[in-house]
Design an enzyme around this catalytic site. Structure first.
Site, PDB file in Angstrom:
ATOM      1  N   GLU A 185       0.834  -1.205   0.000  1.00  0.00           N
ATOM      2  CA  GLU A 185       0.000   0.000   0.000  1.00  0.00           C
ATOM      3  C   GLU A 185       0.868   1.254   0.000  1.00  0.00           C
ATOM      4  O   GLU A 185       0.642   2.180   0.783  1.00  0.00           O
ATOM      5  CB  GLU A 185      -0.939  -0.012   1.210  1.00  0.00           C
ATOM      6  CG  GLU A 185      -1.972  -1.115   1.136  1.00  0.00           C
ATOM      7  CD  GLU A 185      -2.889  -1.145   2.351  1.00  0.00           C
ATOM      8  OE1 GLU A 185      -2.511  -0.600   3.402  1.00  0.00           O
ATOM      9  OE2 GLU A 185      -3.975  -1.707   2.240  1.00  0.00           O
ATOM     10  N   GLU A 265      -6.888  -7.710  -0.574  1.00  0.00           N
ATOM     11  CA  GLU A 265      -7.345  -7.728   0.817  1.00  0.00           C
ATOM     12  C   GLU A 265      -8.839  -7.467   0.833  1.00  0.00           C
ATOM     13  O   GLU A 265      -9.276  -6.308   0.838  1.00  0.00           O
ATOM     14  CB  GLU A 265      -6.639  -6.633   1.647  1.00  0.00           C
ATOM     15  CG  GLU A 265      -5.179  -6.879   1.917  1.00  0.00           C
ATOM     16  CD  GLU A 265      -4.592  -5.887   2.932  1.00  0.00           C
ATOM     17  OE1 GLU A 265      -5.332  -5.036   3.453  1.00  0.00           O
ATOM     18  OE2 GLU A 265      -3.376  -5.984   3.203  1.00  0.00           O
TER      19      GLU A 265
END
Ligand SMILES: *[C@@H]1O[C@H](CO)[C@@H](O)[C@H](O)[C@H]1NC(C)=O
Ligand SMILES: *[C@@H]1O[C@H](CO)[C@@H](O)[C@H](O)[C@H]1NC(C)=O
Ligand SMILES: *[C@@H]1O[C@H](CO)[C@@H](O)[C@H](O)[C@H]1NC(C)=O
Ligand SMILES: *[C@@H]1O[C@H](CO)[C@@H](O)[C@H](O)[C@H]1NC(C)=O
Ligand SMILES: *[C@@H]1O[C@H](CO)[C@@H](O)[C@H](O)[C@H]1NC(C)=O
Ligand SMILES: *[C@@H]1O[C@H](CO)[C@@H](O)[C@H](O)[C@H]1NC(C)=O
Length: 653
Positions: A185, A265
């Site tokens: 991320e 995710e």
């Protein structure tokens, strides 16, 4: 951001790769840009994966948890590699026991899983400092997750150790690893340093070769992908249930106009913080969105499939400072202890609509046993045990030193000075720069005065005569794991004031509590004396001990259990020297701690050591901890707003 040039280039090289690899080996795993999917051995492939962090599950339970995941119909697992778990001190590596990554990968392979590996170097993961080793902070202005030369040197060194271990496990080499994530991320981080991502890409390629699929993961929003995606790395997204799945994937399509849709995710639950409501995510919402994702032909990883436990000091924290509790249950389909839940079976039903699920029942939930109450007694206060706890004695310093200055990374340190003036009237002891990281338990001549807490309580009143001894036991509650404040120094990181004067002339004690507890020193020849009590019912930080034996005549003991702390407030607990983690029932939502059976012994009494920081219930008669067979993780009520929310990392900013 679109990279048409990169797509063409990759397309070309993947075509070439098929040609090359087929000669050498029959195993290939690639991106099929033409058919918008992965290609495994040349055939279209889609994964349905679940996250499991080996660092949060005792090794003895790896097979049980993996088998349960396999029986849910998953064909892949995803795991992070926490750098700080393997390189606690520079160049001192540990890949044994619970840290035996290669054994974990081999088990996953043997059970029939493919593996999606996320080796960082940064992982977030609600893990201490997002997986980065605290010793990086020796250079106190280091820019983590950037091209900073010292950071890059440390990363190169680490990856030079880790990645060669990984290479034999790549799918192309006959192993289970199909894809490897670069960073984590990165688009949510302020630095936006493309040279850093390019460096990592080259580093990964140099150790792992050109065939393995490298990818990135970012929030499902073009804003995140801007700094997170990079040419040559396949861009994927993450998002939770309850939102518009098509819209979420359109963010990925912006970066990757062709290729497989991937949610790296998909949140089955959500994380907790001390003092906030326990997160619960409705199972029907999870099932509905999962169904929509699978119906699109997308690849998905369920984060978490089993959360597990932040044993010891491994929890991270968000900012403004909010540490995560010991349990990482996550309201996942398998509980912290690996128990099957309704969510598990519902997810299996959804998966069954799209692919084969193995026949037969999953391994059963492991039984739990209520060993009952155990009497505890005071062993020693922290102050009276200093000679044992601080091997090399205190360091003298005019102004306070941090944990890093003292070369201690976790746990507790004691700061001692003398009252420079008479404080017979309540006098404010303050941290004007909010520098108590993270909690300071203050006594004057052994009498508890109060607690300073980062971001929450910057001043308390104390009393005492001039020359009295002021002790501040400072607890590191876990380093920030997300956002721009991950350079999280611990200890007293700025000066304290008494009234208007800066306190000085400190003795600073590094404390080796874990070593002393595991050697059983507190138990030898020490008998409890009463702690000082104060009007606020605080007690001096102290160690308490108690023992219990596993009952005989009951088959299949020892079994897992949960430890409950009736009327205790906050502290750390060990059983037979194993650091189970932090308890803080006074703040919640977690009330009980998971105790895996493998740390219990049947051939000797089991020794519980508790470090109570705030107030032990031992003055008022009985003083017990209790082993129960049901966990309590939600002492505060569930958060209604979470049920219909589309999660994204922006929630934590
Ligand atoms: C390595 O880690 C294992 C598992 O946590 C632990 O049992 C062992 O003591 C560690 N080894 C060293 C040398 O620290
Ligand atoms: C979901 O988003 C897509 C693309 O933005 C849009 O076309 C569709 O109408 C949305 N669906 C719902 C139910 O809002
Ligand atoms: C400290 O004591 C002063 C004077 O008694 C009082 O006004 C003040 O509210 C107290 N501060 C705290 C933090 O208790
Ligand atoms: C404490 O104050 C002194 C004097 O102003 C300063 O030199 C020192 O850097 C400060 N220490 C910390 C840890 O802030
Ligand atoms: C617990 O402590 C006692 C007394 O020191 C010792 O005899 C016993 O072996 C310890 N138990 C374990 C499991 O280490
Ligand atoms: C806490 O969790 C238990 C077990 O899931 C549940 O039965 C109970 O209703 C929950 N309590 C609250 C206050 O949410």
């Amino acid at each position: 951001m679109a990279f048409p040039g990169g797509v063409l280039l990759l397309l070309l090289s993947s075509v070439l790769a098929i040609g090359n690899v087929k000669l050498a080996s029959s195993s290939t795993f690639e991106i099929d840009y033409k058919n918008d999917c992965f290609a495994k051995d040349g055939k279209p492939f889609r994964y349905v994966s679940g996250s499991i962090h080996y660092s949060r599950i005792p090794r003895v339970y790896w097979v049980d948890r993996l088998q349960k995941m396999y029986m849910a119909g998953l064909n892949a697992i995803q795991t992070y590699v926490p750098w700080n778990y393997h390189e606690a001190l520079p160049k001192q590596y540990n890949f044994t026991g619970d840290r035996d990554l290669e054994h974990f990968l081999q088990l996953a392979h043997d059970i029939g899983f493919l593996v999606i590996l996320r080796p960082g170097p940064y992982i977030c993961a609600e893990w201490e400092m997002g997986g980065l080793p605290a010793w990086l902070l020796k250079k106190n202005d280091i820019v983590l997750r950037s091209s900073d030369a010292d950071y890059i040197n440390a990363v190169d060194q680490w990856m030079g150790t880790l990645l060669p271990k990984i290479k034999p496990f790549l799918y192309q080499n006959g192993g289970p690893i199909i894809t490897v994530q670069v960073e984590n991320e990165y688009g949510s981080y302020f630095a936006c340093d493309y040279n850093y991502l390019r460096h990592l890409t080259k580093l990964f390629r140099s150790h792992l070769g050109d065939e393995v699929v490298l990818f990135t993961t970012d929030g499902a929003d073009q804003g995140y992908l801007k700094c997170g995606a990079l040419q040559g790395l396949y861009a994927t997204v993450d998002f939770g249930p309850g939102g518009n799945v098509t819209k979420a994937f359109s963010a990925q399509r912006h970066a990757e106009p062709r290729g497989p849709l991937v949610n790296s995710e998909f949140y089955t639950g959500w994380l907790d913080h001390w003092g906030e409501h326990h997160s619960v995510v409705n199972k029907d919402a999870v099932a509905k969105s999962l169904n929509e994702i699978l119906a699109l032909g997308a690849n998905v990883n369920l984060y978490m499939f089993i959360g597990g436990t932040n044993f010891g000091y491994w929890n991270g924290a968000n900012s403004p400072y909010a540490p995560q509790p010991t349990s990482y249950d996550y309201d996942a389909p398998l509980t912290e202890a690996g128990d099957l839940t309704d969510k598990y079976f519902l997810i299996r039903d959804v998966i069954r609509m799209y692919k084969n699920v193995p026949d037969g029942p999953p391994p059963p939930t492991t039984p739990k046993f209520a060993y009952g109450a155990v009497k505890m007694k005071m062993l020693k206060t922290v102050a009276s045990a200093l000679d044992m706890l601080s091997f090399s004695g205190p360091v003298k310093s005019i102004y306070p030193l941090t944990f890093i200055d003292m070369k201690q990374h976790f746990g507790f340190m004691l700061y001692r000075t003398k009252l420079p003036k008479d404080c017979s009237k309540p006098t404010p002891l303050s941290s004007p720069l909010n520098g108590v990281h993270d909690r300071g338990y203050v006594t004057v001549d052994g009498v508890p005065q109060g607690i300073l807490e980062r971001d929450k309580c910057l001043s308390i009143n104390i009393t005492g005569a001039a020359g009295s001894e002021v002790d501040i036991l400072v607890e590191n509650m876990g380093r920030i794991n997300y956002g721009k404040y991950i350079n999280d120094f611990k200890g007293l990181v700025s000066n304290l004031t008494l009234g208007s004067d800066t306190l000085s002339n400190w003795l600073i004690y590094s404390l080796s509590i874990d070593e002393v507890v595991s050697k059983g020193f507190f138990w030898k020849g020490s008998h409890g004396r009463n702690v000082f009590s104060h009007s606020a019912k605080l007690t001096t930080p102290a160690f308490y001990g108690g023992s219990f034996s596993i009952p005989s005549g009951i088959p299949d003991l020892p079994q897992d259990t949960y430890i409950h702390f009736p009327d205790w407030r906050k502290g750390q607990v060990w059983i037979n020297g194993f650091n189970l983690g932090r308890y803080w029932p006074a703040r919640g939502p977690q009330v009980t701690l998971y105790v895996p059976a493998h740390i219990l012994r049947t051939d000797a009494p089991n020794n519980i050591t508790v470090l109570e920081l705030v107030s032990a219930p031992c003055d008022s008669g009985t003083c017990t901890v209790e082993f129960v067979d049901t966990p309590i993780l939600n002492a505060t009520v569930s958060h209604p707003a979470l049920k219909h929310k589309m999660f994204d990392k922006g929630d934590l900013a």
